[in-house]
Design a protein around this motif. Structure first.
Motif, PDB file in Angstrom:
ATOM      1  N   GLY A 190       0.817  -1.209   0.000  1.00  0.00           N
ATOM      2  CA  GLY A 190       0.000   0.000   0.000  1.00  0.00           C
ATOM      3  C   GLY A 190       0.847   1.254   0.000  1.00  0.00           C
ATOM      4  O   GLY A 190       0.401   2.309  -0.435  1.00  0.00           O
ATOM      5  N   GLN A 191       2.065   1.150   0.525  1.00  0.00           N
ATOM      6  CA  GLN A 191       2.985   2.283   0.450  1.00  0.00           C
ATOM      7  C   GLN A 191       3.686   2.282  -0.901  1.00  0.00           C
ATOM      8  O   GLN A 191       4.051   1.225  -1.438  1.00  0.00           O
ATOM      9  CB  GLN A 191       4.049   2.203   1.561  1.00  0.00           C
ATOM     10  N   THR A 192       3.842   3.457  -1.461  1.00  0.00           N
ATOM     11  CA  THR A 192       4.509   3.567  -2.763  1.00  0.00           C
ATOM     12  C   THR A 192       5.860   4.262  -2.660  1.00  0.00           C
ATOM     13  O   THR A 192       6.607   4.319  -3.635  1.00  0.00           O
ATOM     14  CB  THR A 192       3.631   4.358  -3.755  1.00  0.00           C
ATOM     15  N   GLU A 193       6.165   4.775  -1.474  1.00  0.00           N
ATOM     16  CA  GLU A 193       7.428   5.484  -1.325  1.00  0.00           C
ATOM     17  C   GLU A 193       7.845   5.507   0.142  1.00  0.00           C
ATOM     18  O   GLU A 193       7.033   5.266   1.043  1.00  0.00           O
ATOM     19  CB  GLU A 193       7.313   6.910  -1.851  1.00  0.00           C
ATOM     20  N   TYR A 194       9.115   5.811   0.329  1.00  0.00           N
ATOM     21  CA  TYR A 194       9.671   5.913   1.674  1.00  0.00           C
ATOM     22  C   TYR A 194      10.096   7.354   1.897  1.00  0.00           C
ATOM     23  O   TYR A 194      10.804   7.941   1.067  1.00  0.00           O
ATOM     24  CB  TYR A 194      10.870   4.979   1.829  1.00  0.00           C
ATOM     25  N   ILE A 195       9.642   7.929   3.007  1.00  0.00           N
ATOM     26  CA  ILE A 195       9.989   9.313   3.344  1.00  0.00           C
ATOM     27  C   ILE A 195      11.272   9.299   4.184  1.00  0.00           C
ATOM     28  O   ILE A 195      11.325   8.690   5.249  1.00  0.00           O
ATOM     29  CB  ILE A 195       8.855  10.014   4.110  1.00  0.00           C
ATOM     30  N   ILE A 196      12.289   9.974   3.689  1.00  0.00           N
ATOM     31  CA  ILE A 196      13.584  10.008   4.370  1.00  0.00           C
ATOM     32  C   ILE A 196      13.449  10.806   5.661  1.00  0.00           C
ATOM     33  O   ILE A 196      12.895  11.912   5.680  1.00  0.00           O
ATOM     34  CB  ILE A 196      14.657  10.627   3.465  1.00  0.00           C
ATOM     35  N   GLU A 226      16.325  15.282   3.929  1.00  0.00           N
ATOM     36  CA  GLU A 226      15.255  15.160   4.914  1.00  0.00           C
ATOM     37  C   GLU A 226      13.907  15.476   4.274  1.00  0.00           C
ATOM     38  O   GLU A 226      13.734  16.489   3.592  1.00  0.00           O
ATOM     39  CB  GLU A 226      15.498  16.097   6.094  1.00  0.00           C
ATOM     40  N   GLY A 227      12.947  14.557   4.495  1.00  0.00           N
ATOM     41  CA  GLY A 227      11.600  14.762   3.979  1.00  0.00           C
ATOM     42  C   GLY A 227      11.407  14.390   2.519  1.00  0.00           C
ATOM     43  O   GLY A 227      10.284  14.448   2.017  1.00  0.00           O
ATOM     44  N   LYS A 228      12.493  13.998   1.826  1.00  0.00           N
ATOM     45  CA  LYS A 228      12.357  13.615   0.420  1.00  0.00           C
ATOM     46  C   LYS A 228      11.809  12.195   0.337  1.00  0.00           C
ATOM     47  O   LYS A 228      11.987  11.370   1.234  1.00  0.00           O
ATOM     48  CB  LYS A 228      13.697  13.690  -0.299  1.00  0.00           C
ATOM     49  N   ALA A 229      11.133  11.899  -0.789  1.00  0.00           N
ATOM     50  CA  ALA A 229      10.490  10.594  -0.970  1.00  0.00           C
ATOM     51  C   ALA A 229      11.285   9.751  -1.956  1.00  0.00           C
ATOM     52  O   ALA A 229      11.671  10.221  -3.030  1.00  0.00           O
ATOM     53  CB  ALA A 229       9.062  10.777  -1.466  1.00  0.00           C
ATOM     54  N   LEU A 230      11.534   8.503  -1.561  1.00  0.00           N
ATOM     55  CA  LEU A 230      12.173   7.533  -2.449  1.00  0.00           C
ATOM     56  C   LEU A 230      11.134   6.494  -2.833  1.00  0.00           C
ATOM     57  O   LEU A 230      10.523   5.847  -1.966  1.00  0.00           O
ATOM     58  CB  LEU A 230      13.367   6.866  -1.756  1.00  0.00           C
ATOM     59  N   SER A 231      10.906   6.304  -4.112  1.00  0.00           N
ATOM     60  CA  SER A 231       9.930   5.328  -4.580  1.00  0.00           C
ATOM     61  C   SER A 231      10.492   3.920  -4.465  1.00  0.00           C
ATOM     62  O   SER A 231      11.688   3.724  -4.221  1.00  0.00           O
ATOM     63  CB  SER A 231       9.556   5.626  -6.038  1.00  0.00           C
ATOM     64  N   VAL A 232       9.614   2.923  -4.645  1.00  0.00           N
ATOM     65  CA  VAL A 232      10.050   1.527  -4.586  1.00  0.00           C
ATOM     66  C   VAL A 232      11.077   1.280  -5.686  1.00  0.00           C
ATOM     67  O   VAL A 232      10.913   1.699  -6.831  1.00  0.00           O
ATOM     68  CB  VAL A 232       8.853   0.584  -4.737  1.00  0.00           C
ATOM     69  N   PHE A 253      26.197   5.746  -2.348  1.00  0.00           N
ATOM     70  CA  PHE A 253      25.698   4.537  -1.701  1.00  0.00           C
ATOM     71  C   PHE A 253      24.335   4.225  -2.304  1.00  0.00           C
ATOM     72  O   PHE A 253      23.739   5.053  -3.016  1.00  0.00           O
ATOM     73  CB  PHE A 253      25.616   4.696  -0.178  1.00  0.00           C
ATOM     74  N   ILE A 254      23.861   3.022  -2.038  1.00  0.00           N
ATOM     75  CA  ILE A 254      22.621   2.550  -2.669  1.00  0.00           C
ATOM     76  C   ILE A 254      21.567   2.314  -1.596  1.00  0.00           C
ATOM     77  O   ILE A 254      21.845   1.698  -0.561  1.00  0.00           O
ATOM     78  CB  ILE A 254      22.856   1.253  -3.467  1.00  0.00           C
ATOM     79  N   VAL A 255      20.372   2.843  -1.842  1.00  0.00           N
ATOM     80  CA  VAL A 255      19.221   2.601  -0.980  1.00  0.00           C
ATOM     81  C   VAL A 255      18.176   1.844  -1.800  1.00  0.00           C
ATOM     82  O   VAL A 255      17.788   2.314  -2.888  1.00  0.00           O
ATOM     83  CB  VAL A 255      18.628   3.911  -0.440  1.00  0.00           C
ATOM     84  N   THR A 256      17.775   0.692  -1.295  1.00  0.00           N
ATOM     85  CA  THR A 256      16.788  -0.126  -2.002  1.00  0.00           C
ATOM     86  C   THR A 256      15.491  -0.125  -1.204  1.00  0.00           C
ATOM     87  O   THR A 256      15.490  -0.484  -0.010  1.00  0.00           O
ATOM     88  CB  THR A 256      17.293  -1.562  -2.185  1.00  0.00           C
ATOM     89  N   ILE A 257      14.417   0.306  -1.846  1.00  0.00           N
ATOM     90  CA  ILE A 257      13.090   0.353  -1.210  1.00  0.00           C
ATOM     91  C   ILE A 257      12.291  -0.823  -1.744  1.00  0.00           C
ATOM     92  O   ILE A 257      12.076  -0.956  -2.965  1.00  0.00           O
ATOM     93  CB  ILE A 257      12.367   1.677  -1.511  1.00  0.00           C
ATOM     94  N   THR A 258      11.852  -1.701  -0.822  1.00  0.00           N
ATOM     95  CA  THR A 258      11.045  -2.863  -1.220  1.00  0.00           C
ATOM     96  C   THR A 258       9.748  -2.867  -0.421  1.00  0.00           C
ATOM     97  O   THR A 258       9.659  -2.271   0.661  1.00  0.00           O
ATOM     98  CB  THR A 258      11.809  -4.172  -0.982  1.00  0.00           C
TER      99      THR A 258
END
Length: 345
Positions: A190-196, A226-232, A253-258
């Motif tokens: 249900g989440q489409t992104e991660y808020i930093i 801060e506050g930026k959104a990273l999508s899946v 560096f690499i951030v992976t959103i699953t």
């Protein structure tokens, strides 16, 4: 003087006569024509001589000074006396005139990476000795670039020389900084992104020798995520720090959103949140085999409400102050972050 002469005829007859002898020197010494005595810093004269018909060589005398150290023109009056009441005089010009400028030095470049402050150089002068330079140019430079200072060396007697000095402000040392390690963040279905959150992905310990630098990244404008959104998906974050000397250094560096599918995925990571929905004032987080974790309660807008250290396998967190709505439990464990949704009723 009187000489008495006797005249005898050899027969016993004689007569006398007197003769006056007069020695009277009435000729004064021949006054010489004296050359000027000159010097740049000082002049010391020696007594000149004159020739006399009777006394021979006569040394002059004077009541004037024999040494002159102040710039200017002077006249010495010399008197030549023969000891017989006859004398003559001659004048001698004395000129103290400094016409030699200080010897302009060859100045080395003044260099620095962040700032340069110069001190006045010196020059050597024939009369004044060590002369300190003066300038109307600035003595301190803080902006990157090359500059020229013109120094003037004045001896105080109207003579001066100049020398130029190059000033170079050139920062050649790049900044240093640290970044996050590669991370994998799990968000619920249900989440489409991660808020930093906060500065978790921002550069740390930025150090620059001149402390004048800019920070940028390849994903968003600004100096913080801060506050930026990273999508899946997978995101490569590149931070670049550039200093005033245009020395730049970059780290990535690499951030992976699953995404997960709720309780089944939570269980696979040995993390269970219950009760969910929560109607009371406490929620339990079963961390399974995880140790050394940090548990955070996050609002749907990405703001961290509270954070607690893991105390055991099952951790009870007070959520009684939360209003009705949807929240997230975020578990940070080493380089991994797990995010789980719960509802407060």
């Amino acid at each position: 003087y009187v000489i008495t002469w006797t005249f005898a005829d050899g027969n016993g007859n004689s007569s006398t006569a007197t003769q006056n002898v007069v020695v009277d020197d009435v000729t004064a010494p021949v006054a010489p024509t004296l050359t000027d005595a000159t010097g740049e810093c000082s002049v010391t004269v020696t007594a000149p001589t004159a020739e006399d018909n009777c006394a021979g060589t006569v040394t002059g005398t004077t009541t004037d000074p024999l040494t002159y150290t102040t710039q200017g023109s002077y006249v010495i009056t010399w008197t030549f006396a023969d000891g017989n009441g006859n004398s003559s005089t001659a004048t001698q010009n004395v000129v103290v005139d400094d016409v030699t400028a200080p010897v302009a030095p060859t100045l080395t470049d003044a260099t620095g990476e962040c700032t340069v402050t110069v001190t006045a150089p010196t020059a050597e002068d024939n009369c004044a000795g060590t002369v300190t330079g003066t300038t109307t140019d600035p003595l301190t430079y803080t902006t990157q670039g090359s500059y020229v200072i013109t120094w003037t060396f004045t001896d105080g007697n109207g003579n001066s020389s100049t020398a130029t000095q190059n000033v170079v402000v050139d920062d050649v040392t790049a900044p240093t900084f640290e970044i996050s390690e590669d991370k994998e963040i799990l968000i619920t279905t249900g989440q489409t992104e991660y808020i930093i959150q906060g500065d978790e992905f921002d550069p740390k310990n930025v150090i620059d020798n001149c402390t004048n630098y800019t920070v940028s990244n390849n994903l968003f404008e600004g100096t913080t995520l801060e506050g930026k959104a990273l999508s899946v998906g997978q995101h490569t974050i590149i931070w670049t720090v550039t200093d005033a000397g245009e020395n730049a250094i970059s780290h990535s560096f690499i951030v992976t959103i699953t995404t997960g599918t709720g309780c089944e995925d939570i269980s696979r990571n040995n993390i269970i949140v219950y009760p969910n929905p929560v109607t009371g004032s406490e929620i339990n987080i079963d961390l399974g085999s995880l140790n050394g974790s940090v548990i955070e309660i996050i609002s749907v807008t990405g703001n961290m409400i509270k954070a607690v250290e893991q105390t055991g396998v099952i951790n009870t967190v007070d959520v009684g102050e939360l209003s009705i709505g949807t929240y997230f439990v975020r578990v940070r464990n080493n380089a991994k972050v797990y995010t789980l949704k719960f509802i407060k009723k």
